[in-house]
Design an enzyme around this catalytic site. Sequence first.
Site: not given
Length: 314
Positions: A231, A260, A279
């Site tokens: 994370r 993001e 990601h």
Amino acid sequence: MGRILITTDYLVPGDDVDRLLRRHGHEPVYSPYTGAREPAERKTLFNGIDGAILASESVSADMLAEAHGLKVLARSGVGYDSIDVPAAAALGIRVCNAPGTNHHSVAELTVGLIIMAARRLADVTNAVRRGQWPRDAGHELHRSTLGIVGYGPSGRATARLGLALGMTVMVHTSHPDAEDTPVRFADLDTVIAGADYLSLHTRADKTSQKLIDAPRLQRMKPSAVLINTARGSLVDEDALADALRAGTIAGAALDVLENEPLPKDSPLRHLDNLIITSHLAGQTAEARTRAGMAAAHAVIDVLANREPGHPVDR
């Protein structure tokens, strides 16, 4: 029986999840999450919705207060820190995740990032495209030390790959396993100081916000590399950018960020000793299938008044 909102962008009409939901009498409704939504859309996102299969977008208490009839939120992934779980629980909305569906994918990308950093593969491939032919020496992983913070499924899978490569594996976890003899368990600062490659696999919560901050970056070896596939909130990005510029550590590889996509004004831009991916650690075809189906089964169970397999709200 119920309208099921699906925001996970790789779940599409006609796929296995869609067919499973329809077989149980539910109507999938698609609103893919591809970036920040407008406030008005967020406020009404759950209107007329009974259950939801969610990407990693945030779900606030204000959104849930407008979600009349919503009974279940199911993450098509492991992390659920983006959801205000206490607010959902107070409203009787179940919250579930999909653990054990993507840990092999996460571990494989983690090791891939380690190899990229050790052999400077991003620099090499970019240089070759420019017509150059670099022959700089990289580093072997054999006999180096892999430090792992967090020992859930992805941490364990990463440890096994590290051991297979001949690495020494040190782990910090609140639940050490005395029978896991190939692995050395230690406190956080010992793992940070001893690691050649420090890989984060712990969950994000109030106790782990900016777990890797300026003082802990100072404790790392100057030759060390930080890897984060867990994370973005675990790392103080300003401190990391300063450490990379100053040579406090040799490099970093991040698959997750605090915001993001990467903001244009992020201090992490334009750093030669930093690898950033989008990601995608858990985004293999196999993991997506498992995660999507696990989330769908959670929604189906809750709407059928059955206890879901992986609740995180109790």
